[in-house]
Design a protein around this motif. Sequence first.
Motif, PDB file in Angstrom:
ATOM      1  N   ASP A  34       7.147  -0.264  -9.223  1.00  0.00           N
ATOM      2  CA  ASP A  34       8.527   0.247  -9.111  1.00  0.00           C
ATOM      3  C   ASP A  34       8.572   1.493  -8.233  1.00  0.00           C
ATOM      4  N   ARG A  35       7.622   2.391  -8.433  1.00  0.00           N
ATOM      5  CA  ARG A  35       7.590   3.626  -7.644  1.00  0.00           C
ATOM      6  C   ARG A  35       7.340   3.332  -6.172  1.00  0.00           C
ATOM      7  N   ALA A  37       8.245   0.621  -4.613  1.00  0.00           N
ATOM      8  CA  ALA A  37       9.292  -0.247  -4.061  1.00  0.00           C
ATOM      9  C   ALA A  37      10.100   0.467  -2.979  1.00  0.00           C
ATOM     10  N   SER A  38      10.242   1.774  -3.095  1.00  0.00           N
ATOM     11  CA  SER A  38      11.024   2.521  -2.113  1.00  0.00           C
ATOM     12  C   SER A  38      10.196   2.972  -0.915  1.00  0.00           C
ATOM     13  N   GLY A  39       8.897   2.669  -0.925  1.00  0.00           N
ATOM     14  CA  GLY A  39       8.054   3.012   0.210  1.00  0.00           C
ATOM     15  C   GLY A  39       6.746   3.640  -0.225  1.00  0.00           C
ATOM     16  N   TRP A  86       0.696   1.951  -0.837  1.00  0.00           N
ATOM     17  CA  TRP A  86       1.878   1.163  -0.505  1.00  0.00           C
ATOM     18  C   TRP A  86       1.726  -0.234  -1.087  1.00  0.00           C
ATOM     19  N   ARG A  87       2.883  -0.879  -1.303  1.00  0.00           N
ATOM     20  CA  ARG A  87       2.905  -2.258  -1.800  1.00  0.00           C
ATOM     21  C   ARG A  87       2.542  -3.214  -0.680  1.00  0.00           C
TER      22      ARG A  87
END
Length: 97
Positions: A34-35, A37-39, A86-87
């Motif tokens: 989740d953290r 997800a924004s980059g 990063w994801r």
Amino acid sequence: QAYSVLLSKRVPPPAPRLREERFNLQQQAARILDRLASGPLEFGALFGERPSRQELVFTFMALLELIRDGRVAATQEQTWGPIRLWRVPDAAGLEPA
């Protein structure tokens, strides 16, 4: 002697209440994803201001699992430098369910 008698009757203060936190790997892995997800972010940003030992251990273990599973990538450009996370999207561009 009177002071010693008073001290012996003194009730000890209650023990301080410890933070009771419960962590598990799946919850921490979901929180990391989740953290991210924004980059991308730095490793230290995964933790609160004063993380408990339990939070440190479970977050680190969850991160290692995510890296092993190929869902998160990490890089460190120099020794002792910040670790960037990063994801990694799956091959279809979708996250696994």
